[in-house]
Design an enzyme around this catalytic site. Structure first.
Site, short mmCIF file in Angstrom:
data_model
loop_
_atom_site.label_atom_id
_atom_site.label_comp_id
_atom_site.label_asym_id
_atom_site.label_seq_id
_atom_site.Cartn_x
_atom_site.Cartn_y
_atom_site.Cartn_z
N SER A 229 0.84 -1.20 0.00
CA SER A 229 0.00 0.00 0.00
C SER A 229 0.87 1.25 0.00
O SER A 229 2.07 1.19 0.28
CB SER A 229 -0.93 0.02 1.22
OG SER A 229 -0.17 0.12 2.42
N ILE B 199 3.17 4.43 -0.26
CA ILE B 199 4.48 4.69 -0.85
C ILE B 199 5.18 3.39 -1.24
O ILE B 199 5.78 3.30 -2.31
CB ILE B 199 5.36 5.48 0.13
CG1 ILE B 199 4.75 6.85 0.41
CG2 ILE B 199 6.77 5.65 -0.42
CD1 ILE B 199 5.47 7.62 1.51
N SER C 253 11.26 10.73 8.16
CA SER C 253 10.28 11.81 8.04
C SER C 253 10.86 13.06 8.67
O SER C 253 11.67 12.98 9.60
CB SER C 253 8.98 11.43 8.76
OG SER C 253 8.13 12.55 8.90
N TYR D 69 5.87 8.51 17.28
CA TYR D 69 6.20 8.46 15.86
C TYR D 69 7.46 9.28 15.57
O TYR D 69 8.36 8.83 14.84
CB TYR D 69 5.03 8.99 15.02
CG TYR D 69 5.28 8.97 13.54
CD1 TYR D 69 5.30 7.78 12.84
CD2 TYR D 69 5.49 10.16 12.83
CE1 TYR D 69 5.52 7.75 11.46
CE2 TYR D 69 5.70 10.15 11.47
CZ TYR D 69 5.71 8.94 10.78
OH TYR D 69 5.95 8.93 9.43
N LYS E 32 11.06 8.02 13.95
CA LYS E 32 11.64 8.60 12.75
C LYS E 32 13.04 9.16 13.03
O LYS E 32 13.91 9.15 12.15
CB LYS E 32 10.72 9.69 12.19
CG LYS E 32 9.37 9.17 11.70
CD LYS E 32 9.51 8.32 10.45
CE LYS E 32 9.40 6.85 10.66
NZ LYS E 32 9.48 6.06 9.40
#
Length: 282
Positions: free
Chosen positions: A21, A23, A142, A169, A173
């Site tokens: 799914s 990217i 990210s 998150y 990252k």
């Protein structure tokens, strides 16, 4: 589903995690249509089967690899399955991730750190024997890593606490960038890159905010662009351990450039994953 040695020597091989799914799907498709034999890694057998059919119909070569990055045992089994084929791995794209999630992995790590960092850390290390000189490892991070001011190592064994898991998150990252930089030091024969793909409209975002992301964000195909570029661009030459966005080198946060933190993260990750300690000179 098993990996078969169906493709002869001379064909470049790329593995993409989170390939069913968003990217990851766009990256797998692009690489397959560029002539790579793509190993599509994912945790849904049905979605992998659909992806294989889709890319095959478009003329690409792809095969499935079942793996759940929230389980270190599953990661080990998947790595052994690929290594047993005896093929070299030219490109590894560590893309899979979770953002809005709560709970812990099978081993008890906060789910975002466990999937986004630890699963990929173990996978990369278990594939060392098939990653050779010039192989490329692309770690999808990210710009959210700028929101993390460090890593509270004790908190990584606890479930998500912040609203929407934003701070967890961001920490995961940050770990991605630190991992890429440290991996580049330890494996100088490889070419390792961390990538910020941009704000991309994917299922990572909750339904409440997806309309906003859809208006402001990129498509998965646009988000895949710099990832594929880092995986294939010859002009990058001997550069390694860098951080890119929009096909341009960017400076990561000061914390992400803390080499002592990167070294500590590596050593702790080795211990948590049961990886044999590796010296910094590879």
């Amino acid at each position: 589903m098993t990996l078969a040695g169906r493709y002869g020597g001379g064909v470049r091989v790329a593995m993409v995690t989170g390939s069913t799914s968003g990217i990851g799907r766009a990256v797998a498709r692009r690489l397959a249509l560029m002539g790579f034999s793509v190993v599509a890694a994912g945790r849904s057998e049905d979605r992998l089967r659909a992806l294989v059919a889709e890319i095959g119909a478009a003329g690409g070569t792809v095969e499935p690899l079942l793996v759940d990055l929230a389980s270190l045992d599953s990661v080990r089994r998947a790595a052994v399955e690929f290594v047993s084929t005896g093929r070299r791995l030219d490109v590894l794209v560590n893309n899979a991730g979770v953002a809005v999630a709560r709970g812990v992995t099978r081993e008890g790590f906060q789910i975002q750190f466990g999937v986004n960092h630890l699963g990929h850390f173990l996978l990369t290390n278990e594939l060392r024997s098939v990653l050779g000189e010039g192989s490329r490892v692309v770690v999808v991070s990210s710009d959210m890593h700028h929101r993390a001011d460090g890593i509270d190592f004790e908190r990584l064994r606890r479930p998500t606490r912040s609203m929407f898991g934003v701070s967890e998150y961001a920490t995961s990252k940050l770990a991605n960038v630190l991992f890429a930089r440290e991996l580049a030091r330890r494996q100088p024969a490889w070419r390792v890159h961390a990538v910020h793909p941009g704000l991309v409209d994917t299922a990572l975002f909750p339904a409440l905010v997806r309309p906003l992301v859809r208006r402001a964000g990129l498509t998965p195909e646009q988000g895949a662009d710099t990832i594929v570029w880092c995986a294939t661009e010859d002009s990058l030459g001997g550069l390694s351990g860098r951080y890119y966005a929009r096909r341009t080198e960017q400076e990561p946060s000061a914390v992400a450039r803390d080499d002592s933190l990167g070294a500590e993260l590596w050593v702790r990750s080795e211990e948590w994953c049961g990886v044999e300690p590796q010296s910094r000179d590879g």
